[in-house]
Write a protein that holds these residues in place. Structure first.
Motif, mmCIF file in Angstrom:
data_model
loop_
_atom_site.group_PDB
_atom_site.id
_atom_site.type_symbol
_atom_site.label_atom_id
_atom_site.label_comp_id
_atom_site.label_asym_id
_atom_site.label_seq_id
_atom_site.Cartn_x
_atom_site.Cartn_y
_atom_site.Cartn_z
ATOM 1 N N THR A 1 0.847 -1.196 0.000
ATOM 2 C CA THR A 1 0.000 0.000 0.000
ATOM 3 C C THR A 1 0.880 1.243 0.000
ATOM 4 O OG1 THR A 1 -0.086 0.199 2.405
ATOM 5 C CG2 THR A 1 -1.756 -1.229 1.358
ATOM 6 N N GLN A 2 0.266 2.400 -0.252
ATOM 7 C CA GLN A 2 1.024 3.648 -0.228
ATOM 8 C C GLN A 2 1.606 3.900 1.163
ATOM 9 O OE1 GLN A 2 -1.999 6.322 -1.599
ATOM 10 N NE2 GLN A 2 -1.374 6.137 -3.745
ATOM 11 N N TYR A 3 0.841 3.580 2.178
ATOM 12 C CA TYR A 3 1.313 3.772 3.545
ATOM 13 C C TYR A 3 2.531 2.880 3.819
ATOM 14 C CZ TYR A 3 1.331 4.359 8.590
ATOM 15 O OH TYR A 3 1.718 4.637 9.871
ATOM 16 N N GLU A 4 2.503 1.626 3.351
ATOM 17 C CA GLU A 4 3.642 0.722 3.548
ATOM 18 C C GLU A 4 4.877 1.237 2.820
ATOM 19 O OE1 GLU A 4 1.647 -3.687 4.123
ATOM 20 O OE2 GLU A 4 1.615 -2.802 2.117
ATOM 21 N N VAL A 5 4.685 1.800 1.635
ATOM 22 C CA VAL A 5 5.805 2.370 0.877
ATOM 23 C C VAL A 5 6.402 3.553 1.639
ATOM 24 C CG1 VAL A 5 6.440 3.616 -1.243
ATOM 25 C CG2 VAL A 5 4.999 1.569 -1.365
ATOM 26 N N ILE A 6 5.541 4.411 2.186
ATOM 27 C CA ILE A 6 6.016 5.570 2.948
ATOM 28 C C ILE A 6 6.796 5.123 4.185
ATOM 29 C CG2 ILE A 6 5.256 7.539 4.352
ATOM 30 C CD1 ILE A 6 2.961 7.882 2.316
ATOM 31 N N LEU A 7 6.276 4.128 4.899
ATOM 32 C CA LEU A 7 6.991 3.617 6.078
ATOM 33 C C LEU A 7 8.344 3.014 5.692
ATOM 34 C CD1 LEU A 7 4.179 1.939 8.233
ATOM 35 C CD2 LEU A 7 5.410 4.070 8.683
ATOM 36 N N LYS A 8 8.379 2.312 4.563
ATOM 37 C CA LYS A 8 9.628 1.719 4.114
ATOM 38 C C LYS A 8 10.632 2.796 3.708
ATOM 39 C CE LYS A 8 9.274 -2.615 2.674
ATOM 40 N NZ LYS A 8 9.026 -3.749 1.801
ATOM 41 N N MET A 9 10.126 3.878 3.096
ATOM 42 C CA MET A 9 11.013 4.995 2.745
ATOM 43 C C MET A 9 11.613 5.610 4.003
ATOM 44 S SD MET A 9 8.954 6.832 -0.379
ATOM 45 C CE MET A 9 9.994 8.266 -0.338
ATOM 46 N N LYS A 10 10.794 5.770 5.034
ATOM 47 C CA LYS A 10 11.281 6.299 6.311
ATOM 48 C C LYS A 10 12.379 5.396 6.863
ATOM 49 C CE LYS A 10 9.674 6.819 11.082
ATOM 50 N NZ LYS A 10 10.240 5.619 11.663
ATOM 51 N N GLU A 11 12.144 4.082 6.821
ATOM 52 C CA GLU A 11 13.128 3.126 7.329
ATOM 53 C C GLU A 11 14.414 3.160 6.504
ATOM 54 O OE1 GLU A 11 13.385 -1.622 8.345
ATOM 55 O OE2 GLU A 11 11.416 -0.681 8.187
ATOM 56 N N LEU A 12 14.290 3.300 5.185
ATOM 57 C CA LEU A 12 15.473 3.392 4.320
ATOM 58 C C LEU A 12 16.321 4.597 4.681
ATOM 59 C CD1 LEU A 12 13.946 2.466 0.852
ATOM 60 C CD2 LEU A 12 15.756 1.235 2.036
ATOM 61 N N TYR A 13 15.671 5.753 4.893
ATOM 62 C CA TYR A 13 16.415 6.955 5.263
ATOM 63 C C TYR A 13 17.079 6.790 6.629
ATOM 64 C CZ TYR A 13 14.662 9.595 1.280
ATOM 65 O OH TYR A 13 14.402 10.040 0.022
ATOM 66 N N GLU A 14 16.374 6.186 7.583
ATOM 67 C CA GLU A 14 16.954 5.966 8.912
ATOM 68 C C GLU A 14 18.157 5.032 8.833
ATOM 69 O OE1 GLU A 14 13.596 4.565 11.151
ATOM 70 O OE2 GLU A 14 12.922 6.587 11.657
ATOM 71 N N GLN A 15 18.037 3.960 8.063
ATOM 72 C CA GLN A 15 19.155 3.018 7.919
ATOM 73 C C GLN A 15 20.340 3.663 7.216
ATOM 74 O OE1 GLN A 15 17.769 -0.596 6.107
ATOM 75 N NE2 GLN A 15 16.408 -1.065 7.805
ATOM 76 N N THR A 16 20.054 4.523 6.250
ATOM 77 C CA THR A 16 21.130 5.239 5.565
ATOM 78 C C THR A 16 21.885 6.131 6.549
ATOM 79 O OG1 THR A 16 19.896 5.218 3.492
ATOM 80 C CG2 THR A 16 21.666 6.840 3.686
ATOM 81 N N LEU A 17 21.152 6.826 7.401
ATOM 82 C CA LEU A 17 21.787 7.685 8.399
ATOM 83 C C LEU A 17 22.616 6.870 9.391
ATOM 84 C CD1 LEU A 17 18.911 10.207 9.151
ATOM 85 C CD2 LEU A 17 21.097 10.713 8.066
ATOM 86 N N ILE A 18 22.072 5.753 9.864
ATOM 87 C CA ILE A 18 22.793 4.904 10.816
ATOM 88 C C ILE A 18 24.052 4.335 10.169
ATOM 89 C CG2 ILE A 18 22.698 2.715 12.093
ATOM 90 C CD1 ILE A 18 19.711 3.401 12.659
#
Length: 195
Positions: free
Chosen positions: A94-111
């Motif tokens: 879903t669009q919401y799942e994609v948005i959550l995954k994008m958030k997680e991708l950015y967080e993992q990139t920062l870490i």
């Protein structure tokens, strides 16, 4: 820097040191509770291998290594559960799942970026940039806009950056550089022939 990232960056490991490093990565919780003899028995290596690896990691000994593993364990376990960066999304999400995954991708990139930063190296680099008369930024087509943005931001603080775009201009700039120049090279694993 995260000890597990530091381990992955070592290139001169012996086969036994590689076995030890893999054991640490696969069993970090057990590793920090084990004695030197228990580790050597579990990995079928000598205890001197443990201390040689500690030296290569610039650590004082096994206790220091265990402290580093213990302090890095949470970040390491979180990084092991990363999303595949090449194919992060599924067609049925879903669009919401994609948005959550994008958030997680950015967080993992920062870490991941945070874990790779070595403050001492960062200080050396910033001093080299500050002391240089010329800063040349080399990259390929995919990162030209990133380089131009960096150039603009550096101009705002009074530093001029040279961003040669065409291959001929890059080669000409590099060949005419001297000790007054600092080169910043952005490349995806150094794959480009010109880099």
């Amino acid at each position: 820097m995260n000890i597990f990232n530091k381990l992955n960056q070592l290139t001169s490991l012996t086969e036994n040191e590689k076995i030890l490093a893999k054991y640490m990565q696969n069993n970090p919780e057990n590793f920090i509770k084990m004695s030197a003899s228990e580790i050597s028995d579990a990995c079928f290596i000598s205890t001197s291998t443990i201390y040689r690896l500690c030296q290569k990691l610039d650590l004082l000994g096994l206790s220091d290594l265990k402290i580093q593993v213990s302090s890095s364990i949470n970040e390491y376990l979180n990084e092991k559960n990363v999303i595949d960066y090449n194919y992060p999304f599924n067609g049925n999400e879903t669009q919401y799942e994609v948005i959550l995954k994008m958030k997680e991708l950015y967080e993992q990139t920062l870490i991941s970026s945070l874990n790779l930063i070595d403050i001492n190296q960062l200080n050396l680099i910033s001093n080299a940039l500050k002391d240089s008369k010329h800063i040349d930024f080399y990259t390929s087509a995919g990162n030209i806009y990133f380089a131009e943005n960096f150039k603009f931001q550096m101009q705002e603080i009074g530093r001029l950056i040279n961003v040669p775009i065409e291959e001929y201009h890059q080669r000409l700039t590099a060949s005419s550089s001297d000790e007054n120049h600092v080169a910043i090279i952005v490349s995806f694993e150094g794959r480009g022939a010109i880099m």
